[in-house]
Design an enzyme around this catalytic site. Structure first.
Site: not given
Length: 577
Positions: A109, A332, A502
């Site tokens: 990520d 994220h 995601s």
């Protein structure tokens, strides 16, 4: 209440379009369709140094406490009538007398906040590496890789943040390589590369035109909306324009009444809590649009050459990067990691899906832009070589020029019994006819036996069950999982909602981690089979993402269902007998 103030008209659809390009939307396979809501955890004050008696020591803020009630996706479809994965019920009924075993889940990520109060205890630690000594103690090729590795870093400690899109890179190289050439004049050995370049060129020109126009629209909205908010605050005599203040106002002025109605509609569509949050979303959208043009679509933008200093075309090159797992923006990856394994039993923040012995290995390979195939292939190999049983991959893109290298890494993971879980993408497209990489099939059309591709579902079993942004496919998307308003960890020991495939991917990876931890003999193929066979099939008539059509939800994926941890554990128990 009367007012003679002028209220600029602001286009609601344009505002909504702008907010969809917030920082979350730019992140691979995350969507900004649902506004983030962050909750802070105060950091305890450090031990006070000796001070004069009259100076009081700083007070310790109270901890935030348990926020797991906000995690709708932990609920059970049968008991709670919510299409979650049933995690709370599973722990209470099926797992209470079982002992989980340690396993490692790698998260490829953007990075992670390693100091997060709800994540720090569950970080994978490379026991063979001595932290900070500048030596590759375990001789795996990566110096001081204590909690993972960063393939977007340079030897001097700097990091790539913004990157170009893959189509931009293909076009930039193709315009030089194929200048003055046509399909008829390129060499036979170049025909495939030329065709890829032509496809990328067409997509690039279309995207550049769209983003240029959208940038103009967003910038033209900022001034009028800012004026509108200021004028409404003055007219209503308040500093906070939330739904309560707006709905309780009863002005005589028709202009103000119309402005209030428009503001409420904009807040409803964007999920903003108040007018100031709406402005924040718009300004974030402006920044992201500008970044798209200045970075992602800029043919001359190449930060990697100066920072990483590798040869991006050499897919055999493996030993580059640095050990900075935080990176310039770990939002994220932090959110994804918390979904999988945030500490469950500390009565603080959120509960990860996986139990305490599960550890998160961080591999930074996803920039603000498109990831490179070389980095993804290396990230998978690093995770496999260092003991990961499951790898979460919440990223994706439209072009994959070095696809063969990624597929070789997939096969390497399969040979080592490692499950790959991948986000289906947020373009609300049918992957039977649109490309999204890494793909669900090998180039020879064979199914990847150790790969699960996951679409995003919402919190209600109605027409909106498939998230309106989610990709779907009867062949290329295996299953759906909760991916709307998913409450998890955010940098700075905070917590908040994010939406996207995601989020659906780590929900699924978390369920896989539960299965592997409690039933360690399960293979990667077993995990995939059990998760698919146990999915809760829905025959609800739903809105097909990106279209005006309706369809049976069961037709949008291979299984036709949503991940169900409760039923998956029951299947795993039978398999273990």
């Amino acid at each position: 209440m009367t007012s003679s103030l002028n209220f600029p008209r602001v286009s609601v659809p344009l505002l909504l379009a702008a907010t969809l390009f917030s920082s979350c939307a730019r992140r691979p396979q995350a969507s900004g369709a649902v506004a983030s809501t962050a909750v802070s955890v105060p950091t305890p004050a450090p031990a006070a140094t000796p001070v004069a008696p009259e100076t009081p020591a700083p007070a310790k803020p109270a901890p935030i406490g348990d926020q797991s009630a906000a995690q709708w996706y932990l609920k059970d479809p049968e008991l709670d009538k919510v299409p979650g994965v049933g995690a709370t019920r599973t722990y209470a009924e099926l797992l209470k007398n079982l002992t989980p075993t340690p396993i490692v889940v790698a998260v490829i990520d953007s990075g992670i906040d390693t100091a997060h109060v709800d994540l720090k205890p569950i970080l994978w630690t490379n026991s063979k590496e001595i932290p900070g000594n500048g030596i590759d103690d375990d001789k795996n090729g990566y110096i001081d890789d204590v909690h993972g590795w960063n393939f977007l870093g340079g030897p001097d400690g700097r990091n790539v943040n913004a990157e170009t899109l893959e189509m931009t890179r293909i076009v930039a190289a193709g315009r030089v390589r194929f200048k003055g050439k046509t399909a008829a004049t390129v060499k036979p050995t170049e025909k495939a590369d030329y065709a890829l370049y032509q496809k990328a060129e067409k997509a690039y020109k279309k995207r550049l035109a769209e983003e240029t126009e959208r940038n103009k629209e967003v910038e033209s909205m900022a001034g009028p909306l800012t004026q509108m908010v200021a004028a409404m605050k003055q007219a209503l005599g308040t500093e906070k324009l939330d739904t309560v203040a707006l709905k309780s106002a009863n002005p005589d002025d028709p202009n103000l009444k119309r402005a209030i109605g428009g503001m409420l509609e904009m807040m409803r569509q964007t999920g903003a809590a108040d007018a100031d949050a709406l402005l924040t979303q718009l300004n974030e959208g402006m920044k992201q649009e500008r970044s798209l043009l200045d970075n992602s679509l800029n043919l001359n933008f190449n930060p990697r050459a100066d920072i990483v200093k590798d040869n991006p075309d050499d897919v055999t090159q493996r030993y580059y990067g640095n050990n900075d797992l935080h990176g310039p923006d770990p939002m994220h990856g932090t959110h994804v990691s918390g979904i999988i394994a945030a500490v469950r039993d500390n009565n603080l923040g959120v509960q990860g899906l996986a139990p305490a012995p599960v550890r998160i290995m961080t591999v930074r390979a996803v920039p603000d832009g498109d990831e490179r195939d070389k980095d993804i292939a290396n990230a998978i190999r690093y995770a496999v070589d260092n003991g990961a049983s499951i790898i979460n991959m919440s990223f994706g893109k439209e072009f994959s020029p070095q696809r063969a290298a990624v597929e070789a890494a997939f096969k390497y993971a399969a040979a080592k019994n490692v499950l790959l879980v991948h986000a289906a993408g947020n373009e609300n497209q049918n992957l039977d006819v649109s490309d999204n990489y890494p793909a669900s099939f090998y180039m020879n059309k064979a199914t990847v036996p150790n790969l699960l591709t996951v679409g995003a579902s919402g919190p209600k079993d109605n027409a909106a069950l498939p998230a309106d942004f989610s990709n779907y496919s009867k062949k290329a998307v295996d299953v759906f999982a909760p991916g709307v308003a998913i409450f998890s960890t955010l940098p700075g020991s905070t917590f908040g909602n994010e939406s996207g495939t995601s989020m659906a991917s780590p929900v699924t990876a978390g369920v896989a981690a539960v299965l592997k931890s409690y039933f360690p003999k399960l293979t990667a193929a077993d995990l995939k089979r059990i998760i698919m066979q146990s999915a809760q099939v829905h025959h609800t008539q739903v809105s097909v993402p990106g279209t005006e059509k309706t369809a049976d939800f069961s037709t949008l994926s291979v299984t036709g269902g949503v991940v169900d941890m409760y039923e998956a554990v029951k299947l795993a128990q039978k398999a273990a007998m």
